[in-house]
Write a protein that holds these residues in place. Structure first.
Motif, short mmCIF file in Angstrom:
data_model
loop_
_atom_site.label_atom_id
_atom_site.label_comp_id
_atom_site.label_asym_id
_atom_site.label_seq_id
_atom_site.Cartn_x
_atom_site.Cartn_y
_atom_site.Cartn_z
N GLN A 168 -68.87 41.98 -42.43
CA GLN A 168 -69.83 40.92 -42.67
C GLN A 168 -70.93 40.90 -41.60
N SER A 169 -72.08 40.38 -41.97
CA SER A 169 -73.22 40.36 -41.05
C SER A 169 -72.98 39.32 -39.96
N VAL A 170 -73.25 39.71 -38.72
CA VAL A 170 -73.11 38.77 -37.61
C VAL A 170 -74.22 37.72 -37.65
N PHE A 171 -75.23 37.95 -38.50
CA PHE A 171 -76.29 36.97 -38.66
C PHE A 171 -76.27 36.36 -40.06
N GLY A 172 -75.09 36.37 -40.67
CA GLY A 172 -74.93 35.77 -41.99
C GLY A 172 -74.47 34.33 -41.90
N ASP A 173 -74.25 33.72 -43.04
CA ASP A 173 -73.72 32.37 -43.11
C ASP A 173 -72.21 32.39 -42.94
N GLY A 174 -71.64 31.22 -42.65
CA GLY A 174 -70.19 31.07 -42.61
C GLY A 174 -69.55 31.28 -41.26
#
Length: 427
Positions: free
Chosen positions: A273-279
């Protein structure tokens, strides 16, 4: 006597334990079964047993069949390397079914689960060991020896800065750890190592904890504030991720692909998952003050986005000061380079007596991960334990006292108030 082992949770930390059992300790230990929620991942662990360690494949059980596994395989000890939030479940069940336990750190994630483990140990009389490998590293043991021998007298204060770089630190924000319900955040999942070291070095336990911190670098809101506009939720299949230095490509690493990408179809877990994503709801910038029962104070910081990996710690005492500088090899969990985990690139211990010249302390060179601590810990767990004047073997009480600092810190983050550790659990 050969002890029988089963292992629960065949993810990134599992091979550290089962690989050692089948490679180095066949005379004293027998691995008899894997247990996991994901059959694909267990199948891959069995392939590694056969292809990498020349060991026959072993029985596999889905997590729902844990009790059946214990009944069928009759293990002496259960090794727990599952997601942190499930540690207590398997620890307690194993104890109640007559087994001892070796658990990956942290022992668990909150005070309620910690109390349940303490109660289960008391009720069953079985043993829980927590795998604090940093205790066994020669340089950390040397620090304990210097303090125990009174080289700087009574220690009054400790300043402890831990740096995670943008390779290792970012990895906690790609994985399940990014949800605090899974990991307790870095104050529990990662800092349990560091708080245990302070307890170990000073020979004391925490009394009062006050913490500050937040998500300052990772997360979508922080990226947006820095002008980042090209977002994605996960790296696999994303064109945007190809230009992101924080992205991890599961396809390029056959180990990660087999363990995670190929196993997604069963549990939906996305390792990239992206470290700059939501959640993301854990902190990446943390400061903690701790008052100990021996009246020492700790000023601790953890940052997960720095250009170097390692720690700086100083001890101020009645007869002088000790300064420690350690630079470590960067590491990605289960990235196929486990032998490099915590490998030292630079290290120094300097003693500064109050009224004489400073001097460097000679440090024994240790082979293996975590500064040479891993092989010694594994020998202690699976081989014939040697006499240890430093009492490095960590019990459930040691496991509790390390995580309770982080748990108290999490409570303090939420309330803005200092937290008394003694009020969290009863031994």
């Amino acid at each position: 006597m050969v002890k029988r082992y089963v292992l629960v949770g065949t993810g990134g930390r599992a091979e550290y334990f089962y690989g050692a059992v089948v490679r180095d300790f066949r005379e004293t230990s027998e691995l008899v079964a894997f247990c996991d929620i994901n059959q694909t991942r267990m199948n891959y662990a069995n392939r590694l047993l056969e292809e990498k360690y020349d060991h026959p494949q072993i029985e596999t059980y889905l997590a729902k069949d844990f009790e059946q596994m214990i009944a069928n395989e009759k293990p002496d000890t259960v090794i727990v390397t599952s997601v942190d939030r499930t540690h207590h479940t398997y620890i307690i069940k194993a104890l109640e079914l007559g087994c001892d336990v070796i658990t990956e750190k942290p022992m668990t994630t909150d005070a309620e689960k910690c109390q349940a483990i303490i109660d289960a140990v008391k009720k069953t009389g079985r043993e829980v060991r927590v795998s604090f490998n940093y205790r066994y590293a020669p340089h950390n043991t040397k620090i304990r020896e210097l303090i125990k021998d009174g080289v700087i007298g009574e220690v009054f204060s400790v300043n402890f800065e831990w740096a995670l770089n943008t390779q290792h630190g970012a990895d906690y924000f790609r994985r399940w750890h990014r949800d605090k319900r899974n990991s307790g955040g870095l104050l529990v999942h990662k800092s349990t190592h560091h708080f245990d070291l302070v307890n170990f070095w000073l020979g004391t336990t925490p009394e009062t904890v006050y913490a500050l911190g937040g998500l300052r670098f990772y997360g979508r809101e922080n990226a947006e504030s820095r002008g980042v506009t090209n977002f994605y939720q996960r790296a696999h299949g994303s064109e945007v991720a190809k230009n992101d230095p924080f992205a991890i490509n599961l396809e390029e690493n056959k180990h990660l692909k087999a363990m995670y990408l190929d196993a997604e179809k069963e549990d939906g877990y996305q390792r990239d998952q992206s470290v700059f994503g939501d959640g993301i709801n854990i902190e990446d910038t943390l400061g903690v003050m701790v008052h100990y029962k021996n009246k020492a104070i700790l000023n601790y910081s953890l940052n997960a986005y720095l250009p170097w990996e390692g720690y700086i710690v100083s001890f101020n005492g009645s007869k002088g000061r000790i300064e420690v500088h350690v630079r470590e090899q960067s590491y990605i969990n289960s990235g196929g380079n486990k032998e490099d985990e915590g490998r030292l690139e630079e290290k120094s211990i300097t003693v500064m007596p109050m009224f004489s010249e400073s001097y460097e302390v000679e440090i024994e060179e240790g082979e293996g991960g975590h500064g040479g601590g891993d092989p010694i810990l594994l020998q202690d767990l699976f081989g014939t334990p040697l006499e240890d004047e430093f009492n490095r073997a960590a019990s459930h009480v040691d496991g509790a006292m390390s995580i309770l600092t982080g748990i108290a810190g999490n409570i303090s983050l939420n309330t803005g108030q200092p937290v008394k550790v003694d009020g969290l659990v009863k031994f």
